[in-house]
Design a protein around this motif. Sequence first.
Motif, PDB file in Angstrom:
ATOM      1  N   ALA A  46       0.746  -1.011   0.128  1.00  0.00           N
ATOM      2  CA  ALA A  46      -0.108  -0.046  -0.032  1.00  0.00           C
ATOM      3  C   ALA A  46       0.978   1.410  -0.071  1.00  0.00           C
ATOM      4  CB  ALA A  46      -0.954   0.158   1.151  1.00  0.00           C
ATOM      5  N   ARG A  48       1.981   4.436  -1.674  1.00  0.00           N
ATOM      6  CA  ARG A  48       1.036   5.059  -2.817  1.00  0.00           C
ATOM      7  C   ARG A  48       2.144   5.711  -3.973  1.00  0.00           C
ATOM      8  NH1 ARG A  48      -3.014   8.905   0.580  1.00  0.00           N
ATOM      9  NH2 ARG A  48      -3.111   7.219   2.122  1.00  0.00           N
ATOM     10  N   MET A  51       3.011   2.817  -5.969  1.00  0.00           N
ATOM     11  CA  MET A  51       1.820   2.435  -7.042  1.00  0.00           C
ATOM     12  C   MET A  51       1.763   3.738  -8.010  1.00  0.00           C
ATOM     13  SD  MET A  51      -0.637   0.300  -7.283  1.00  0.00           S
ATOM     14  CE  MET A  51      -1.264   0.353  -9.008  1.00  0.00           C
ATOM     15  N   TYR A  55       1.661   2.813 -11.936  1.00  0.00           N
ATOM     16  CA  TYR A  55       0.641   3.472 -12.659  1.00  0.00           C
ATOM     17  C   TYR A  55       1.449   4.404 -13.894  1.00  0.00           C
ATOM     18  CZ  TYR A  55      -2.485   6.924 -13.971  1.00  0.00           C
ATOM     19  OH  TYR A  55      -3.719   8.076 -14.723  1.00  0.00           O
ATOM     20  N   ALA A  81      -9.193   3.241 -16.976  1.00  0.00           N
ATOM     21  CA  ALA A  81      -9.522   3.520 -15.407  1.00  0.00           C
ATOM     22  C   ALA A  81      -9.994   2.172 -14.729  1.00  0.00           C
ATOM     23  CB  ALA A  81     -10.638   4.485 -15.346  1.00  0.00           C
ATOM     24  N   ASP A  82     -10.922   1.439 -15.312  1.00  0.00           N
ATOM     25  CA  ASP A  82     -11.648   0.274 -14.551  1.00  0.00           C
ATOM     26  C   ASP A  82     -10.397  -0.487 -14.260  1.00  0.00           C
ATOM     27  OD1 ASP A  82     -13.869   1.487 -14.530  1.00  0.00           O
ATOM     28  OD2 ASP A  82     -14.647   0.305 -16.356  1.00  0.00           O
ATOM     29  N   PHE A  84      -7.013   0.066 -14.007  1.00  0.00           N
ATOM     30  CA  PHE A  84      -6.201   0.341 -12.928  1.00  0.00           C
ATOM     31  C   PHE A  84      -7.035   0.234 -11.621  1.00  0.00           C
ATOM     32  CE2 PHE A  84      -3.270   2.030 -16.239  1.00  0.00           C
ATOM     33  CZ  PHE A  84      -2.237   1.545 -15.547  1.00  0.00           C
ATOM     34  N   PHE A  85      -8.376   0.419 -11.313  1.00  0.00           N
ATOM     35  CA  PHE A  85      -8.881   0.550 -10.126  1.00  0.00           C
ATOM     36  C   PHE A  85      -8.709  -1.037  -9.683  1.00  0.00           C
ATOM     37  CE2 PHE A  85     -10.970   4.268 -10.564  1.00  0.00           C
ATOM     38  CZ  PHE A  85     -10.668   4.941  -9.534  1.00  0.00           C
ATOM     39  N   VAL A  88      -5.187  -1.928  -8.514  1.00  0.00           N
ATOM     40  CA  VAL A  88      -4.972  -1.180  -7.281  1.00  0.00           C
ATOM     41  C   VAL A  88      -5.540  -2.095  -6.028  1.00  0.00           C
ATOM     42  CG1 VAL A  88      -5.700   0.667  -5.539  1.00  0.00           C
ATOM     43  CG2 VAL A  88      -4.482   1.215  -7.848  1.00  0.00           C
TER      44      VAL A  88
ATOM     45  N   LEU B  60      -6.965  10.275 -13.272  1.00  0.00           N
ATOM     46  CA  LEU B  60      -6.982   9.072 -12.845  1.00  0.00           C
ATOM     47  C   LEU B  60      -6.221   8.551 -11.687  1.00  0.00           C
ATOM     48  CD1 LEU B  60      -8.227   6.012 -13.208  1.00  0.00           C
ATOM     49  CD2 LEU B  60      -6.490   5.803 -14.963  1.00  0.00           C
ATOM     50  N   GLU B  61      -4.803   9.394 -11.800  1.00  0.00           N
ATOM     51  CA  GLU B  61      -3.820   9.095 -10.760  1.00  0.00           C
ATOM     52  C   GLU B  61      -4.547   9.628  -9.390  1.00  0.00           C
ATOM     53  OE1 GLU B  61      -0.257  11.256 -11.408  1.00  0.00           O
ATOM     54  OE2 GLU B  61       0.691   9.896  -9.933  1.00  0.00           O
ATOM     55  N   ARG B  63      -7.709   9.733  -8.516  1.00  0.00           N
ATOM     56  CA  ARG B  63      -8.525   8.916  -7.992  1.00  0.00           C
ATOM     57  C   ARG B  63      -8.169   7.609  -7.560  1.00  0.00           C
ATOM     58  NH1 ARG B  63     -11.974   8.350 -13.429  1.00  0.00           N
ATOM     59  NH2 ARG B  63     -12.814   6.881 -12.406  1.00  0.00           N
ATOM     60  N   LEU B  64      -7.200   7.039  -8.264  1.00  0.00           N
ATOM     61  CA  LEU B  64      -6.378   6.079  -7.706  1.00  0.00           C
ATOM     62  C   LEU B  64      -5.745   6.168  -6.164  1.00  0.00           C
ATOM     63  CD1 LEU B  64      -4.916   4.550 -11.128  1.00  0.00           C
ATOM     64  CD2 LEU B  64      -6.741   3.506  -9.794  1.00  0.00           C
ATOM     65  N   MET B  65      -5.159   7.153  -6.136  1.00  0.00           N
ATOM     66  CA  MET B  65      -4.621   7.403  -5.006  1.00  0.00           C
ATOM     67  C   MET B  65      -5.787   7.560  -3.870  1.00  0.00           C
ATOM     68  SD  MET B  65      -1.390   7.303  -5.296  1.00  0.00           S
ATOM     69  CE  MET B  65      -1.643   6.369  -6.746  1.00  0.00           C
ATOM     70  N   ARG B  67      -8.543   6.092  -3.829  1.00  0.00           N
ATOM     71  CA  ARG B  67      -9.063   4.718  -3.709  1.00  0.00           C
ATOM     72  C   ARG B  67      -8.176   3.941  -2.836  1.00  0.00           C
ATOM     73  NH1 ARG B  67     -12.667   1.581  -2.808  1.00  0.00           N
ATOM     74  NH2 ARG B  67     -12.580  -0.356  -3.668  1.00  0.00           N
ATOM     75  N   MET B  68      -6.835   4.054  -3.077  1.00  0.00           N
ATOM     76  CA  MET B  68      -5.796   3.382  -2.208  1.00  0.00           C
ATOM     77  C   MET B  68      -6.017   3.988  -0.818  1.00  0.00           C
ATOM     78  SD  MET B  68      -2.235   2.965  -3.967  1.00  0.00           S
ATOM     79  CE  MET B  68      -1.815   1.815  -2.777  1.00  0.00           C
ATOM     80  N   ALA B  69      -6.264   5.357  -0.446  1.00  0.00           N
ATOM     81  CA  ALA B  69      -6.172   5.956   0.731  1.00  0.00           C
ATOM     82  C   ALA B  69      -7.744   5.282   1.440  1.00  0.00           C
ATOM     83  CB  ALA B  69      -6.408   7.468   0.748  1.00  0.00           C
ATOM     84  N   ALA B 207     -13.696   8.956  -6.047  1.00  0.00           N
ATOM     85  CA  ALA B 207     -12.988   7.762  -6.235  1.00  0.00           C
ATOM     86  C   ALA B 207     -13.596   6.654  -6.981  1.00  0.00           C
ATOM     87  CB  ALA B 207     -12.344   7.076  -4.625  1.00  0.00           C
ATOM     88  N   GLN B 209     -15.384   4.243  -9.567  1.00  0.00           N
ATOM     89  CA  GLN B 209     -14.985   3.815 -10.943  1.00  0.00           C
ATOM     90  C   GLN B 209     -15.892   4.136 -12.066  1.00  0.00           C
ATOM     91  OE1 GLN B 209     -13.638  -0.452 -10.411  1.00  0.00           O
ATOM     92  NE2 GLN B 209     -13.346  -0.272  -8.252  1.00  0.00           N
TER      93      GLN B 209
END
Lengths: 239, 388
Positions: A46, A48, A51, A55, A81-82, A84-85, A88, B60-61, B63-65, B67-69, B207, B209
């Motif tokens: 985790a 970031r 990550m 990315y 986007a989907d 990469f989600f 993650v 997107l970056e 949003r991904l961060m 999401r990770m949080a 966040a 998707q």
Amino acid sequence: MHHTRGDQRTDPGGAARPTRAGAVGVGMTWPPALPFEQALQRAQAADRQAMGLLYKRFLPVVYRYALARAGDIHAAEDITADTFFVIVERISETRAHDELTFVAWALGIARNQVAMHFRRLKTRPTLRPMTADEADSANWALPGERDPLDVITARESLAEVVTALNCLTEEQRAVILYRAVLDYSAEEVGKLLGKQAGAVRALQFRALGALARALHTAEGDAEALQDHLRRPRRQRKGE
Amino acid sequence: MQPDETLDRLLTERLQRGAVVAISHEQPQADAELATLLEAAARLDPLREARPSTEFAADLEQRLMARMAGLEQADHVGQTRWSEAPVPALIAPRSLRPAGGTRALHIPARLAWISVAAALALTIGLGVFTAQAAPGGPLYSVREFAQHVAAQAFPSPTAAAQSALAQASADLAAYQSAIARGDSTAALAALAALRSDDARAAQDISALQDASARKAMQARLAQFRQGAAADLRASLTTLDWQGRAQVTDALRAWGATKLRVTQARLISTSGEDSHAKAGGGDLLLTVSGAGFTSGAQVLVNGQPVGETIAVSPAQIKARVASGAVAGSTLVVGVETSDGEVAITTNVRQDGHTAPVTAPAATPGNGSGHGGVGAAPSPTETRGAQQGG
């Protein structure tokens, strides 16, 4: 797999992309400051920043794959986007141990997302013609191609290519995309698809033949359109 | 060399050099075929060079961060990750789940579903019953518990965003209730909770998707903020200047107002300023910021002072008697004609900035609503003592 860890140039899309001169069979590189394996381990814990590195490195790969399959910028962005989600959320589960196995895993997710995209459309992929803005924002237009005719040409060309790709078998399409769009060597494509490099070369030969035939079939309509557009407006009105 | 190997070599050279490669002319028919295949490969160049737009990549970056949080936070509070939790925690807590999944659970399915239904009904009932609970009140913790349980029972990104938005709505209701009671302390506590839950909702939404779900939730959030901003504005007249400053800060965070004060400067009129000399005051107070409108007036420690000399969108000048700024701590603000207040403790005198001293107690505000300590906006971090 060979890794080139030196010569790189900055990709405006945000990824470090290798120069290929003298690097036969190189599909992946990584900034030497942080080995890929370490970045992956940190991302799995985790981290970031790690990550973010993954990315930035793999965004163009996933995006190009999605664009080649969907043929539409907005759909490609959604699929990217989907993908990469999911990456993650599931990165702690991956058994990838190097760049190539990670790419295989990531593109597997992207392939599933593409399948879901087509399921949502409930039909075979039908291409929505791009607007001029979309054609501009996509970077396949060469500098100086601001002529509307050039934009239309680029748009038609992409539509033809994606349509032709969708006429191929899954294996043929995968080989062509990995080899000629994502820049992997035949050896690397073999590892990605679980085949020998020789089998990949043979498959590549047949796949490019099938692609050439599919493009040739589509070219009749495209040429007619280009001829029509090249003619002066007065002549077109008289038709 | 076999044709497929030749093709692979030519293709590799082409990809590396980005140029057309020469083909030998020993076998014209085979060469023509290779040229056709290379030409087909060249048609893929636009895809090979395609790059995502910078805006998309950055968005997107982000949003991904986020999401990770969110995932990290969920792990910290003992929730399982969404991808690992196909079964709601209420049905089978992770510790009770056998390694092989839920099939081997010894709880009769019907009993489990009845339990779930009862728990959900209880949760929803609690949520409705405690919806008006104000922060600090006895029912507030019950409300938070009910919302936490609801978030666990519906572990989806959209549900999390909806839950945060529902909490923000409840905070707004609590704020209005406190305003109606004349309890400004409770109102400002509810306002703080509202801002926190609103920020959480915004983060959860960013966040998401699914693009369509994200857009729909963004529209809901914008609609909520619009209504909340109107409600907050309507309450301005019932609050003292410090409360109004906090409400204005919230409005500014939502883009509902531009009013902002960044700095104030006191200049002795024994200098050369003709405006102040003309007014006959001792000091000229120049307040810098944004969103100043005609009719705005300068406040010092909550009290209107002196005479406003000039107003521009970014600056107000007022003549101030030295007695009005005699205290050890200065909070300078601007109040617009519709009651919005922005304040700063960043006060300079003759170009010199003195050390920071936060207001220790509520200065006289003349509104009858005491008890709320001064709370400058987050952007107003520097203060100054007069003198030196």
